[in-house]
Write a protein that holds these residues in place. Structure first.
Motif, PDB file in Angstrom:
ATOM      1  N   ALA A 552       0.850  -1.191  -0.070  1.00  0.00           N
ATOM      2  CA  ALA A 552       0.016   0.008   0.115  1.00  0.00           C
ATOM      3  C   ALA A 552       0.940   1.195   0.234  1.00  0.00           C
ATOM      4  O   ALA A 552       1.925   1.320   0.740  1.00  0.00           O
ATOM      5  N   GLU A 553       0.419   2.356  -0.747  1.00  0.00           N
ATOM      6  CA  GLU A 553       1.142   3.478  -0.825  1.00  0.00           C
ATOM      7  C   GLU A 553       0.233   4.748  -0.988  1.00  0.00           C
ATOM      8  O   GLU A 553      -0.839   4.444  -1.442  1.00  0.00           O
ATOM      9  N   ASN A 554       0.746   5.911  -0.812  1.00  0.00           N
ATOM     10  CA  ASN A 554      -0.129   6.945  -1.129  1.00  0.00           C
ATOM     11  C   ASN A 554       0.223   7.800  -2.315  1.00  0.00           C
ATOM     12  O   ASN A 554       1.292   7.812  -2.850  1.00  0.00           O
ATOM     13  N   ARG A 555      -0.739   8.175  -2.980  1.00  0.00           N
ATOM     14  CA  ARG A 555      -0.756   8.834  -4.309  1.00  0.00           C
ATOM     15  C   ARG A 555      -0.485  10.486  -3.808  1.00  0.00           C
ATOM     16  O   ARG A 555      -1.110  10.923  -2.908  1.00  0.00           O
ATOM     17  N   GLN A 556       0.544  11.056  -4.305  1.00  0.00           N
ATOM     18  CA  GLN A 556       0.819  12.253  -4.031  1.00  0.00           C
ATOM     19  C   GLN A 556       0.966  13.362  -5.421  1.00  0.00           C
ATOM     20  O   GLN A 556       1.167  12.974  -6.305  1.00  0.00           O
ATOM     21  N   ALA A 557       0.652  14.560  -5.063  1.00  0.00           N
ATOM     22  CA  ALA A 557       0.624  15.576  -6.140  1.00  0.00           C
ATOM     23  C   ALA A 557       0.648  16.897  -5.559  1.00  0.00           C
ATOM     24  O   ALA A 557      -0.011  17.082  -4.544  1.00  0.00           O
ATOM     25  N   GLY A 558       1.743  17.578  -5.838  1.00  0.00           N
ATOM     26  CA  GLY A 558       1.975  18.973  -5.348  1.00  0.00           C
ATOM     27  C   GLY A 558       2.221  18.835  -3.805  1.00  0.00           C
ATOM     28  O   GLY A 558       2.044  19.888  -3.226  1.00  0.00           O
ATOM     29  N   GLY A 559       2.945  17.670  -3.394  1.00  0.00           N
ATOM     30  CA  GLY A 559       3.263  17.629  -1.995  1.00  0.00           C
ATOM     31  C   GLY A 559       2.150  17.259  -1.171  1.00  0.00           C
ATOM     32  O   GLY A 559       2.366  17.335   0.247  1.00  0.00           O
ATOM     33  N   ARG A 560       0.988  16.929  -1.642  1.00  0.00           N
ATOM     34  CA  ARG A 560      -0.329  16.736  -0.675  1.00  0.00           C
ATOM     35  C   ARG A 560      -0.736  15.240  -1.141  1.00  0.00           C
ATOM     36  O   ARG A 560      -0.547  14.785  -2.324  1.00  0.00           O
ATOM     37  N   ILE A 561      -1.198  14.606  -0.217  1.00  0.00           N
ATOM     38  CA  ILE A 561      -1.771  13.255  -0.397  1.00  0.00           C
ATOM     39  C   ILE A 561      -3.045  13.307  -1.232  1.00  0.00           C
ATOM     40  O   ILE A 561      -3.971  13.976  -0.799  1.00  0.00           O
ATOM     41  N   THR A 562      -3.130  12.647  -2.524  1.00  0.00           N
ATOM     42  CA  THR A 562      -4.431  12.975  -3.249  1.00  0.00           C
ATOM     43  C   THR A 562      -5.128  11.610  -3.319  1.00  0.00           C
ATOM     44  O   THR A 562      -6.080  11.213  -4.011  1.00  0.00           O
ATOM     45  N   GLY A 563      -4.952  10.293  -2.456  1.00  0.00           N
ATOM     46  CA  GLY A 563      -5.600   9.095  -2.475  1.00  0.00           C
ATOM     47  C   GLY A 563      -4.817   7.902  -1.968  1.00  0.00           C
ATOM     48  O   GLY A 563      -3.345   8.296  -1.975  1.00  0.00           O
ATOM     49  N   ALA A 564      -4.979   6.886  -2.004  1.00  0.00           N
ATOM     50  CA  ALA A 564      -4.153   5.707  -1.699  1.00  0.00           C
ATOM     51  C   ALA A 564      -4.210   4.728  -3.174  1.00  0.00           C
ATOM     52  O   ALA A 564      -5.015   4.815  -3.920  1.00  0.00           O
ATOM     53  N   ARG A 565      -3.056   3.983  -2.908  1.00  0.00           N
ATOM     54  CA  ARG A 565      -2.914   3.102  -4.019  1.00  0.00           C
ATOM     55  C   ARG A 565      -2.305   1.582  -3.438  1.00  0.00           C
ATOM     56  O   ARG A 565      -1.514   1.631  -2.685  1.00  0.00           O
ATOM     57  N   PHE A 566      -3.157   0.491  -3.983  1.00  0.00           N
ATOM     58  CA  PHE A 566      -2.688  -0.798  -3.645  1.00  0.00           C
ATOM     59  C   PHE A 566      -2.172  -1.692  -4.802  1.00  0.00           C
ATOM     60  O   PHE A 566      -2.577  -1.495  -5.813  1.00  0.00           O
ATOM     61  N   VAL A 567      -0.846  -1.846  -4.828  1.00  0.00           N
ATOM     62  CA  VAL A 567      -0.185  -2.521  -5.880  1.00  0.00           C
ATOM     63  C   VAL A 567      -0.145  -4.179  -5.584  1.00  0.00           C
ATOM     64  O   VAL A 567       0.641  -4.437  -4.332  1.00  0.00           O
ATOM     65  N   VAL A 568      -0.464  -4.805  -6.521  1.00  0.00           N
ATOM     66  CA  VAL A 568      -0.502  -6.364  -6.451  1.00  0.00           C
ATOM     67  C   VAL A 568       0.457  -6.918  -7.811  1.00  0.00           C
ATOM     68  O   VAL A 568       0.303  -6.399  -8.685  1.00  0.00           O
ATOM     69  N   ARG A 569       1.560  -7.539  -7.474  1.00  0.00           N
ATOM     70  CA  ARG A 569       2.495  -8.108  -8.261  1.00  0.00           C
ATOM     71  C   ARG A 569       2.285  -9.683  -8.084  1.00  0.00           C
ATOM     72  O   ARG A 569       2.482 -10.112  -7.047  1.00  0.00           O
ATOM     73  N   LEU A 570       2.027 -10.213  -9.373  1.00  0.00           N
ATOM     74  CA  LEU A 570       1.839 -11.708  -9.324  1.00  0.00           C
ATOM     75  C   LEU A 570       2.819 -12.278 -10.504  1.00  0.00           C
ATOM     76  O   LEU A 570       3.130 -11.655 -11.366  1.00  0.00           O
ATOM     77  N   PRO A 571       3.568 -13.437 -10.378  1.00  0.00           N
ATOM     78  CA  PRO A 571       4.154 -13.859 -11.354  1.00  0.00           C
ATOM     79  C   PRO A 571       3.267 -14.058 -12.700  1.00  0.00           C
ATOM     80  O   PRO A 571       2.377 -14.845 -12.516  1.00  0.00           O
ATOM     81  N   ALA A 572       4.075 -13.819 -13.754  1.00  0.00           N
ATOM     82  CA  ALA A 572       3.404 -14.128 -14.893  1.00  0.00           C
ATOM     83  C   ALA A 572       3.019 -15.507 -15.375  1.00  0.00           C
ATOM     84  O   ALA A 572       4.242 -16.441 -15.169  1.00  0.00           O
ATOM     85  N   GLY A 573       1.976 -15.859 -15.913  1.00  0.00           N
ATOM     86  CA  GLY A 573       1.918 -17.342 -16.578  1.00  0.00           C
ATOM     87  C   GLY A 573       1.877 -17.284 -18.217  1.00  0.00           C
ATOM     88  O   GLY A 573       1.993 -16.164 -18.681  1.00  0.00           O
ATOM     89  N   HIS A 574       1.380 -18.462 -18.307  1.00  0.00           N
ATOM     90  CA  HIS A 574       1.101 -18.499 -20.116  1.00  0.00           C
ATOM     91  C   HIS A 574      -0.283 -18.965 -20.390  1.00  0.00           C
ATOM     92  O   HIS A 574      -0.761 -19.978 -19.662  1.00  0.00           O
ATOM     93  N   GLY A 575      -0.635 -18.363 -21.057  1.00  0.00           N
ATOM     94  CA  GLY A 575      -2.092 -18.802 -21.624  1.00  0.00           C
ATOM     95  C   GLY A 575      -2.357 -19.731 -22.503  1.00  0.00           C
ATOM     96  O   GLY A 575      -1.077 -20.195 -23.202  1.00  0.00           O
TER      97      GLY A 575
END
Length: 575
Positions: A552-575
């Motif tokens: 989890a991290e915060n979105r920032q613009a102009g030195g202020r918090i503009t929202g939250a961001r959740f980043v999910v990283r998964l190993p790529a598979g093959h279709g």
């Protein structure tokens, strides 16, 4: 409502104290735990043959050696070669004697008489010729009678029989014992063939011996027999001729003493090599058994300590320097033990957290029920019943989420994985939200790299649960008319998905704590107890079970918090 607000702070502090008292006691420091194994008792000698595995290794290594040595000790072909050589030598000697007799011991016949052997001259010649060979010679006349025998001396007092005696036994005790062992081993070996019995009558004649009968008919014949002392008797009969006329037969015979001595010498050499090879094999087997059995026993005892372990996790012995399969086993056991104790500790903490979270609505329920029994006012009773319904609903949500979290590991390990298209999954979740949205909540915006392959291997239902939790969390913090953005992009061997909102963001010191169980940081206007605090914890557990990460991290613009961001990283598979 004031009744609940007034009683709730008072009941939380004692509950926290009770919880602290019931919590597991802290474990001993790691430094002390590592220092304890240094005071070990002195190592005692252990009989290596008590180990069944060592005995099996020894048997597997020694048995082929025994079979090989047994085959070498049999020396059947070697014996046959020696016997054949001895019979050839006897034939050559017998032919020389027969030729000498045919030329030098003939009575000169008068007119009309047949040629015959000069008996006395033949006796002396046979004795002189056979003496260097050590064999026994017998001369039979044409009438099948025995006329000469080198074992019999005739004199005025009668006949004297000559018998060779074995040399006196002056071997040291060690060699005597070795000889007895050798005799026992040789006795176990198969003889290979049955020989006719050799027997001598008091008065011998050519009819007693098959080979002599054939020799009197003009043929050369060899025979092997076995006497009553289990000795092999070799014999060759050759005709004595004068111009094709058979005048008698010479029979040379000998025992197989020289052959047995040669075979005995060869077998002793084989047994010497076998003794050295056996000693080396036993020592190597014991060493091999020790290198396998000792660490396996150490690992078994460590596993037993794990089974009985209390207080602190027992240590699995470190044998990683071996660089073999047993070291891999030790490392696997060590990793398994660490994971097991982590799971046990997590279960303890989970049980404590569950007890704490369930006590709160239960205490509120008990207070509301006890108060409702004393209150007579209908409005107050309705408010108390509303509190009871809210607490019951909170308990139901807690139990549902706790049940889901408790069976999550089993489902993740049991269910079959499949190829999941993250882009299609986010499309379906966005469409579902738009269908259920009444227009007052935030909008869902998709930013998916559709030209890339965004597939992973996992459980689609559980990954969908992760993104539903993140979307619901973003929607609850977004302001009216705001936007929740769903992004997905391929980055090397990873598929990265993001859920962004335009809410107040996350306190910087709580970016990691929000993934803890029962942690809840809700909007100020949201009703208390609406969420159990397990959603993000379950999401993290699912993502990590798929080999990925969630932050989890915060979105920032102009030195202020503009929202939250959740980043999910998964190993790529093959279709």
């Amino acid at each position: 409502m004031r009744l609940v607000a007034d009683t709730e702070p008072a009941r939380l502090e004692p509950e926290m104290r009770d919880l602290d008292e019931d919590a597991p006691r802290p474990r001993r420091p790691a430094a002390r735990a590592k220092a304890e194994p240094a005071a070990r008792r002195p190592r005692r000698w252990r009989n290596p043959f008590r180990s069944a595995l060592t005995r099996r290794i020894l048997a597997v290594n020694v048995l082929p050696l025994l079979i090989l040595v047994g085959g070498l000790l049999f020396v059947g072909e070697y014996r046959k070669g020696l016997v054949q050589s001895e019979l050839d030598a006897l034939r050559t000697q017998a032919e020389l004697i027969a030729n000498a007799l045919g030329e030098g011991t003939i009575d000169r016949p008068t007119a009309g008489e047949d040629v015959s052997l000069a008996i006395e001259a033949a006796r002396h010649m046979v004795r002189r010729l056979v003496e260097p060979t050590g064999a026994r010679a017998r001369l039979f006349a044409a009438d099948r009678s025995l006329v000469a025998d080198t074992r019999v001396l005739s004199g005025p007092g009668g006949s004297i029989y000559i018998e060779r005696l074995p040399p006196p036994e002056d071997d040291p005790p060690v060699l005597g014992a070795a000889g007895r062992v050798y005799g026992w081993i040789v006795g176990l070996l198969p003889d290979g063939e049955e020989l006719p019995l050799y027997a001598e009558r008091p008065v011998q004649s050519a009819s007693d011996y098959v080979e002599v009968n054939r020799a009197l008919e003009g043929e050369v014949m060899r025979m092997r027999r076995r006497d009553q002392f289990d000795r092999t008797i070799l014999s060759v009969a050759v005709p004595v001729q004068r111009f094709k006329q058979v005048l008698g037969a010479v029979m040379l015979s000998t025992e197989d003493g020289a052959i047995q001595k040669a075979i005995r010498s060869v077998r002793f050499d084989i047994l010497k090599v076998f003794a050295v090879a056996l000693a080396i094999t036993v020592l190597l087997s014991l060493y091999l058994g020790g290198t396998i059995v000792r660490p396996v026993l150490r690992l078994a005892r460590a596993a037993e300590r794990v089974k009985r372990g209390q207080g602190r996790p027992p240590e699995i012995p470190d044998i990683g320097r071996r660089n073999d399969e047993i070291a891999d086993l030790a490392e696997s056991l060590r990793t398994m033990t660490q994971v097991l104790w982590q799971r046990l500790n997590a279960n303890e903490r989970f049980a404590a957290d569950v007890a704490h979270e369930i006590k709160n609505p239960l205490t509120s329920l008990r207070s509301a029920v006890e108060t409702a029994a004393r209150v007579k006012d209908a409005d107050q009773q309705r408010r108390l019943m509303a509190i009871i319904q809210e607490d019951v609903g909170r308990l139901d949500r807690l139990i549902t989420d706790i049940s889901d979290a408790s069976r999550l590991d089993a489902e993740l390990s049991r269910d079959e994985s499949e190829v999941v298209d993250v882009a299609r999954l986010l499309d379906a979740l966005a469409e579902l939200h738009s269908t259920m949205e009444d227009g007052s909540g935030p909008a869902i915006r998709l930013d998916v790299a559709r030209h890339q392959e965004l597939t992973v291997v996992g459980l689609e239902s559980r990954l969908g649960q992760v993104f539903r939790n993140l979307i619901a969390n973003a929607v609850s913090f977004s302001p009216p008319g705001g936007t929740v953005t769903l992004k997905a992009v391929r980055q090397g061997a990873w598929v990265e998905a993001q859920v962004e909102d335009e809410g107040p963001g996350i306190p910087p010191d709580k970016l990691a704590a929000i993934f803890e169980r029962f942690y809840s940081e809700r909007p100020s206007g949201e009703k208390f107890g609406t969420h159990s605090g397990l959603g993000l914890s379950i999401s993290k557990q699912i993502v990590e079970a798929h080999g990925g990460t969630i932050v989890a991290e915060n979105r920032q613009a102009g030195g202020r918090i503009t929202g939250a961001r959740f980043v999910v990283r998964l190993p790529a598979g093959h279709g």
